[in-house]
Scaffold this motif. Sequence first.
Motif, PDB file in Angstrom:
ATOM      1  N   UNK A 217      45.446  29.711  37.522  1.00 48.36           N
ATOM      2  CA  UNK A 217      45.853  28.469  37.989  1.00 48.36           C
ATOM      3  C   UNK A 217      46.102  27.606  36.722  1.00 48.36           C
ATOM      4  N   UNK A 218      45.357  27.966  35.526  1.00 43.23           N
ATOM      5  CA  UNK A 218      45.890  27.019  34.370  1.00 43.23           C
ATOM      6  C   UNK A 218      47.208  27.241  33.732  1.00 43.23           C
ATOM      7  N   UNK A 219      47.363  28.459  33.838  1.00 43.51           N
ATOM      8  CA  UNK A 219      48.866  28.831  33.201  1.00 43.51           C
ATOM      9  C   UNK A 219      50.144  28.896  33.985  1.00 43.51           C
ATOM     10  N   UNK A 220      49.583  28.740  35.352  1.00 39.52           N
ATOM     11  CA  UNK A 220      50.796  28.878  36.501  1.00 39.52           C
ATOM     12  C   UNK A 220      51.445  30.054  36.726  1.00 39.52           C
ATOM     13  N   UNK A 221      50.426  31.245  36.681  1.00 39.91           N
ATOM     14  CA  UNK A 221      51.181  32.684  36.702  1.00 39.91           C
ATOM     15  C   UNK A 221      50.277  33.456  37.547  1.00 39.91           C
ATOM     16  N   UNK A 222      50.361  34.834  37.559  1.00 38.97           N
ATOM     17  CA  UNK A 222      49.473  35.671  38.484  1.00 38.97           C
ATOM     18  C   UNK A 222      49.346  37.010  37.466  1.00 38.97           C
ATOM     19  N   UNK A 223      49.441  36.860  36.014  1.00 39.09           N
ATOM     20  CA  UNK A 223      49.389  37.910  35.160  1.00 39.09           C
ATOM     21  C   UNK A 223      48.032  38.455  34.903  1.00 39.09           C
ATOM     22  N   UNK A 224      46.862  37.787  35.316  1.00 45.04           N
ATOM     23  CA  UNK A 224      45.645  38.039  35.018  1.00 45.04           C
ATOM     24  C   UNK A 224      44.968  38.711  36.283  1.00 45.04           C
ATOM     25  N   UNK A 225      44.208  40.082  36.093  1.00 42.49           N
ATOM     26  CA  UNK A 225      43.654  40.400  37.101  1.00 42.49           C
ATOM     27  C   UNK A 225      42.073  40.775  36.580  1.00 42.49           C
ATOM     28  N   UNK A 226      41.100  40.538  37.447  1.00 44.82           N
ATOM     29  CA  UNK A 226      39.842  40.980  37.175  1.00 44.82           C
ATOM     30  C   UNK A 226      39.390  42.099  37.493  1.00 44.82           C
ATOM     31  N   UNK A 227      38.606  42.989  36.697  1.00 48.04           N
ATOM     32  CA  UNK A 227      38.224  44.423  37.046  1.00 48.04           C
ATOM     33  C   UNK A 227      37.113  44.640  36.512  1.00 48.04           C
TER      34      UNK A 227
ATOM     35  N   UNK B  55      34.444  42.879  33.270  1.00 52.12           N
ATOM     36  CA  UNK B  55      33.091  42.365  33.263  1.00 52.12           C
ATOM     37  C   UNK B  55      32.318  43.118  33.985  1.00 52.12           C
ATOM     38  N   UNK B  56      30.967  43.479  33.435  1.00 51.51           N
ATOM     39  CA  UNK B  56      29.870  44.081  34.235  1.00 51.51           C
ATOM     40  C   UNK B  56      29.876  43.468  35.726  1.00 51.51           C
ATOM     41  N   UNK B  57      30.126  42.192  36.005  1.00 49.11           N
ATOM     42  CA  UNK B  57      30.187  41.477  36.928  1.00 49.11           C
ATOM     43  C   UNK B  57      31.572  41.095  37.565  1.00 49.11           C
ATOM     44  N   UNK B  58      32.077  42.142  38.240  1.00 44.62           N
ATOM     45  CA  UNK B  58      33.538  42.131  38.684  1.00 44.62           C
ATOM     46  C   UNK B  58      33.890  40.719  39.318  1.00 44.62           C
ATOM     47  N   UNK B  59      32.936  40.049  39.980  1.00 46.24           N
ATOM     48  CA  UNK B  59      33.159  38.978  40.536  1.00 46.24           C
ATOM     49  C   UNK B  59      33.576  37.774  39.624  1.00 46.24           C
ATOM     50  N   UNK B  60      32.479  37.724  38.550  1.00 47.05           N
ATOM     51  CA  UNK B  60      32.893  37.088  37.365  1.00 47.05           C
ATOM     52  C   UNK B  60      34.087  37.212  36.777  1.00 47.05           C
ATOM     53  N   UNK B  61      34.490  38.456  36.632  1.00 44.74           N
ATOM     54  CA  UNK B  61      35.875  38.663  35.949  1.00 44.74           C
ATOM     55  C   UNK B  61      36.959  38.180  36.901  1.00 44.74           C
ATOM     56  N   UNK B  62      37.003  38.365  38.215  1.00 44.34           N
ATOM     57  CA  UNK B  62      38.049  37.962  39.160  1.00 44.34           C
ATOM     58  C   UNK B  62      38.233  36.316  39.011  1.00 44.34           C
ATOM     59  N   UNK B  63      36.865  35.758  39.121  1.00 44.20           N
ATOM     60  CA  UNK B  63      36.849  34.079  39.008  1.00 44.20           C
ATOM     61  C   UNK B  63      37.550  33.654  37.605  1.00 44.20           C
ATOM     62  N   UNK B  64      37.258  34.369  36.720  1.00 45.06           N
ATOM     63  CA  UNK B  64      37.689  34.164  35.218  1.00 45.06           C
ATOM     64  C   UNK B  64      39.467  34.319  35.516  1.00 45.06           C
ATOM     65  N   UNK B  65      39.971  35.497  35.982  1.00 45.20           N
ATOM     66  CA  UNK B  65      41.343  35.719  36.166  1.00 45.20           C
ATOM     67  C   UNK B  65      41.847  34.692  37.081  1.00 45.20           C
ATOM     68  N   UNK B  66      41.454  34.119  38.144  1.00 39.50           N
ATOM     69  CA  UNK B  66      41.992  33.163  38.971  1.00 39.50           C
ATOM     70  C   UNK B  66      42.137  31.809  38.539  1.00 39.50           C
ATOM     71  N   UNK B  67      41.008  31.649  37.558  1.00 37.67           N
ATOM     72  CA  UNK B  67      41.189  30.348  36.970  1.00 37.67           C
ATOM     73  C   UNK B  67      42.226  30.119  35.792  1.00 37.67           C
ATOM     74  N   UNK B  68      42.255  31.379  35.119  1.00 39.47           N
ATOM     75  CA  UNK B  68      43.314  31.476  33.998  1.00 39.47           C
ATOM     76  C   UNK B  68      44.702  31.465  34.685  1.00 39.47           C
TER      77      UNK B  68
END
Length: 285
Positions: A172-182, A157-170
Amino acid sequence: MSGSILLGLIGEGIGPSRTPALHEAEGLAQGHATVYRRIDTLNPPARDMGIEEILKAAVATGFNGLNVTHPHKQEVMAHLDEIDERAKSIGAVNTVVIRDGKTHGYNTDVTGYARGLSEGLPDADLSRVVQVGAGGAGFAVAVSLIEAGVAELLVADIDPERAQRLADNVNAVTGGNKVRGVPTAGIEEEIRTATGVVNATPVGMKELPGTAFDTSCLTPHQWVSDVIYMPIETQLLADAKAKGCRVLDGSRMAVGQAVASFELFTGLKADVDRMRATFLAQGEA
């Protein structure tokens, strides 16, 4: 289900929505007179009503259900009698079923994208996917991708913090750590080594033409997906096809979401091919 079906869509600027025709045609095909109303909160009378008042009016007048779109998917949750666990975890409701005077909230965006992916690209390589865009539909798409089996998902995302927030939320919801914000800056380097790419930004719509990244980085072995459906073939998908990529257009998610909503509203099994044909018959307008 017996008798007629009365449905509606709550949202801002929903005049061009294809959803009414999808539900009306499918209901009629199954032997039920179906009316689907637009409840546009930019225009009177809905403009002068709160979401709670709109919901009460829908219950009082015998609506079977409502779809909810931007910007009310979060706001509506505070006014519902019950909310499905999946919708709670996502933090948004796009489908409200009215049953016995009570309102029940669901989210069919995740299942909509998942259905489109499985039908449109059933053997897609899900090893490493880059999703561009962390707003709007981004969360539902990211959850869908992880639940479909994506091993590694980068959300840019243009806003890296928003990308990481989304990654953290996903995660949490999916019970893993496969998503990373960049950040989107330099995302083309990440895309070159990805097996799939998803555009979850508005870039590519008629009002915002172009692509969200430099498509020269695409390679023929990749699959490319766009959540935009107006136009159905975005510049991204045209570029991807020219490169030899397999593509998934946004109509798949839109129809998948509508299929799931129709089934929740009516208890009837929807004909996916028929609803997709109705969607495509509305053209590019």
